[in-house]
Scaffold this motif. Sequence first.
Motif, PDB file in Angstrom:
ATOM      1  N   TRP A  94      61.968 -62.449   8.539  1.00 32.56           N
ATOM      2  CA  TRP A  94      61.373 -63.379   8.108  1.00 32.56           C
ATOM      3  C   TRP A  94      60.348 -62.877   6.236  1.00 32.56           C
ATOM      4  N   LEU A  95      60.427 -61.752   6.999  1.00 32.30           N
ATOM      5  CA  LEU A  95      59.308 -61.178   5.584  1.00 32.30           C
ATOM      6  C   LEU A  95      60.594 -61.728   4.764  1.00 32.30           C
ATOM      7  N   GLY A  96      61.994 -61.879   4.342  1.00 38.89           N
ATOM      8  CA  GLY A  96      62.770 -62.023   3.355  1.00 38.89           C
ATOM      9  C   GLY A  96      63.216 -61.137   2.953  1.00 38.89           C
ATOM     10  N   VAL A  97      63.101 -59.611   2.820  1.00 39.24           N
ATOM     11  CA  VAL A  97      63.945 -58.460   2.517  1.00 39.24           C
ATOM     12  C   VAL A  97      65.658 -57.599   3.060  1.00 39.24           C
ATOM     13  N   PRO A  98      66.173 -58.165   2.076  1.00 35.11           N
ATOM     14  CA  PRO A  98      67.551 -57.555   2.919  1.00 35.11           C
ATOM     15  C   PRO A  98      67.880 -56.586   3.874  1.00 35.11           C
ATOM     16  N   ILE A  99      68.562 -56.609   5.317  1.00 34.88           N
ATOM     17  CA  ILE A  99      67.638 -55.648   5.737  1.00 34.88           C
ATOM     18  C   ILE A  99      68.794 -54.356   5.554  1.00 34.88           C
ATOM     19  N   GLU A 100      69.703 -54.556   5.044  1.00 37.30           N
ATOM     20  CA  GLU A 100      70.820 -53.346   4.681  1.00 37.30           C
ATOM     21  C   GLU A 100      69.843 -52.872   3.481  1.00 37.30           C
ATOM     22  N   ASN A 101      69.351 -53.263   3.139  1.00 36.28           N
ATOM     23  CA  ASN A 101      68.305 -52.562   1.733  1.00 36.28           C
ATOM     24  C   ASN A 101      67.588 -51.562   2.210  1.00 36.28           C
ATOM     25  N   VAL A 102      66.189 -52.207   3.626  1.00 39.64           N
ATOM     26  CA  VAL A 102      65.616 -51.171   3.920  1.00 39.64           C
ATOM     27  C   VAL A 102      65.720 -49.754   4.863  1.00 39.64           C
ATOM     28  N   LYS A 103      65.353 -48.497   4.262  1.00 38.84           N
ATOM     29  CA  LYS A 103      65.518 -47.704   5.449  1.00 38.84           C
ATOM     30  C   LYS A 103      64.788 -47.290   5.641  1.00 38.84           C
ATOM     31  N   VAL A 104      64.136 -46.721   7.032  1.00 45.52           N
ATOM     32  CA  VAL A 104      63.793 -46.412   8.283  1.00 45.52           C
ATOM     33  C   VAL A 104      63.839 -44.623   8.029  1.00 45.52           C
ATOM     34  N   LEU A 105      61.844 -44.148   8.081  1.00 47.80           N
ATOM     35  CA  LEU A 105      62.341 -42.406   8.608  1.00 47.80           C
ATOM     36  C   LEU A 105      61.289 -42.322   9.116  1.00 47.80           C
ATOM     37  N   THR A 106      61.357 -41.671   9.708  1.00 42.67           N
ATOM     38  CA  THR A 106      60.190 -41.270  11.066  1.00 42.67           C
ATOM     39  C   THR A 106      60.815 -39.776  11.388  1.00 42.67           C
ATOM     40  N   PRO A 107      60.227 -39.104  10.248  1.00 46.38           N
ATOM     41  CA  PRO A 107      60.331 -36.571  10.129  1.00 46.38           C
ATOM     42  C   PRO A 107      59.040 -36.699  12.079  1.00 46.38           C
ATOM     43  N   ARG A 108      59.827 -35.580  12.387  1.00 47.78           N
ATOM     44  CA  ARG A 108      58.778 -35.250  13.469  1.00 47.78           C
ATOM     45  C   ARG A 108      58.125 -34.185  12.929  1.00 47.78           C
ATOM     46  N   SER A 109      57.383 -34.000  11.592  1.00 46.81           N
ATOM     47  CA  SER A 109      55.829 -33.626  11.434  1.00 46.81           C
ATOM     48  C   SER A 109      55.667 -34.058  10.087  1.00 46.81           C
ATOM     49  N   THR A 110      54.336 -34.060  10.144  1.00 43.94           N
ATOM     50  CA  THR A 110      53.631 -34.408   8.411  1.00 43.94           C
ATOM     51  C   THR A 110      54.430 -33.841   7.418  1.00 43.94           C
ATOM     52  N   SER A 111      54.905 -32.401   6.990  1.00 43.35           N
ATOM     53  CA  SER A 111      54.954 -31.822   6.081  1.00 43.35           C
ATOM     54  C   SER A 111      56.596 -32.060   5.893  1.00 43.35           C
ATOM     55  N   ASP A 112      57.401 -32.242   7.167  1.00 43.18           N
ATOM     56  CA  ASP A 112      58.692 -33.497   6.950  1.00 43.18           C
ATOM     57  C   ASP A 112      58.494 -34.216   6.274  1.00 43.18           C
ATOM     58  N   ALA A 113      57.490 -35.121   6.608  1.00 44.57           N
ATOM     59  CA  ALA A 113      57.447 -36.836   6.007  1.00 44.57           C
ATOM     60  C   ALA A 113      56.485 -36.838   4.521  1.00 44.57           C
ATOM     61  N   LEU A 114      55.877 -35.418   4.372  1.00 46.66           N
ATOM     62  CA  LEU A 114      55.344 -35.728   3.025  1.00 46.66           C
ATOM     63  C   LEU A 114      56.673 -35.157   1.578  1.00 46.66           C
ATOM     64  N   TRP A 115      57.423 -34.111   2.544  1.00 48.03           N
ATOM     65  CA  TRP A 115      58.235 -33.692   1.724  1.00 48.03           C
ATOM     66  C   TRP A 115      59.386 -35.108   1.515  1.00 48.03           C
ATOM     67  N   ALA A 116      59.974 -35.413   2.432  1.00 48.99           N
ATOM     68  CA  ALA A 116      60.937 -36.526   2.640  1.00 48.99           C
ATOM     69  C   ALA A 116      59.703 -37.368   1.272  1.00 48.99           C
ATOM     70  N   ALA A 117      58.797 -37.924   1.398  1.00 48.46           N
ATOM     71  CA  ALA A 117      57.598 -38.983   0.294  1.00 48.46           C
ATOM     72  C   ALA A 117      58.538 -37.844  -0.937  1.00 48.46           C
ATOM     73  N   GLU A 118      57.916 -37.154  -1.390  1.00 49.03           N
ATOM     74  CA  GLU A 118      58.196 -36.286  -2.502  1.00 49.03           C
ATOM     75  C   GLU A 118      59.766 -36.344  -3.351  1.00 49.03           C
ATOM     76  N   GLN A 119      60.311 -36.321  -2.480  1.00 54.19           N
ATOM     77  CA  GLN A 119      62.161 -36.268  -2.494  1.00 54.19           C
ATOM     78  C   GLN A 119      62.306 -38.069  -3.161  1.00 54.19           C
ATOM     79  N   ILE A 120      62.379 -38.942  -2.484  1.00 55.19           N
ATOM     80  CA  ILE A 120      62.386 -40.346  -2.692  1.00 55.19           C
ATOM     81  C   ILE A 120      61.753 -40.518  -3.662  1.00 55.19           C
ATOM     82  N   LEU A 121      60.208 -40.294  -3.886  1.00 55.37           N
ATOM     83  CA  LEU A 121      59.664 -40.629  -4.911  1.00 55.37           C
ATOM     84  C   LEU A 121      60.216 -40.059  -6.802  1.00 55.37           C
ATOM     85  N   ARG A 122      61.378 -38.409  -6.431  1.00 56.27           N
ATOM     86  CA  ARG A 122      61.649 -37.717  -7.276  1.00 56.27           C
ATOM     87  C   ARG A 122      62.815 -38.196  -7.755  1.00 56.27           C
TER      88      ARG A 122
END
Length: 238
Positions: A94-122
């Motif tokens: 419905w949003l109009g976003v191709p499903i295959e291009n959406v990547k969902v990440l659910t890290p178990r901890s805040t530190s893992d989430a922050l690390w994942a965010a940095e890696q995606i941006l870098r």
Amino acid sequence: MSLPLANVEAIHPDLWLASQIGSHARTAVASGHSALDAELPGRGWPTGSLTEIVCPQPGCGELRLLRPALVAVAQRPIFMLQPPHRLQQIALAWLGVPIENVKVLTPRSTSDALWAAEQILRAGTASALLFWQQQIRADALRRLHLAAQRADTLFFLFRPTAAAVTTSPAPLRIGLEPAPGGVNIALIKRRGPHRDEPVFVSLSPSPVLLNRHAPLDRRTSAAPSHREFLSDLAHAGV
């Protein structure tokens, strides 16, 4: 004889007159809402920068607000990091976003989430990163902002309303408040003059998707507000 005002932006893109809305050194993606674009530096959402969106609870219209921009950049991967509810494919469609291009990440901890965010941006391969975080330290915010400047990625950090009174390195910070037919947007911080009045943005209604495990409110035909979230997440659309 008065001298003409200097074009400070010609000196450096990070300079602007206090009475004017600043520009953005990188490209900006139009928000799709003309009234909002007129108040944003660069006339759109900045890339290569940290943008904070604070709201009282998930489901205030934040993803519908970002919908035009996400559709515009959907040819590259869009990462959703720690979304507060389970995503549904029908809602993404419905949003109009191709499903295959959406990547969902659910890290178990805040530190893992922050690390994942940095890696995606870098890495610089994502067109957009949407990151939900209740609590985040000032040093982590600075690291995220520095990482965001390495690539032309739309980076939105969703935080609770209480975070609006804290300091942040984010050049753009906005606050959302639900309103009939849309949202009121407070410009908490931007490169430009202070604005007292919020900007109203009309949002198209979304289909109602109820969580089958949540009880219905029999007193009204509408979904209970505390169970509402974006149409692309598990609860009722807003």
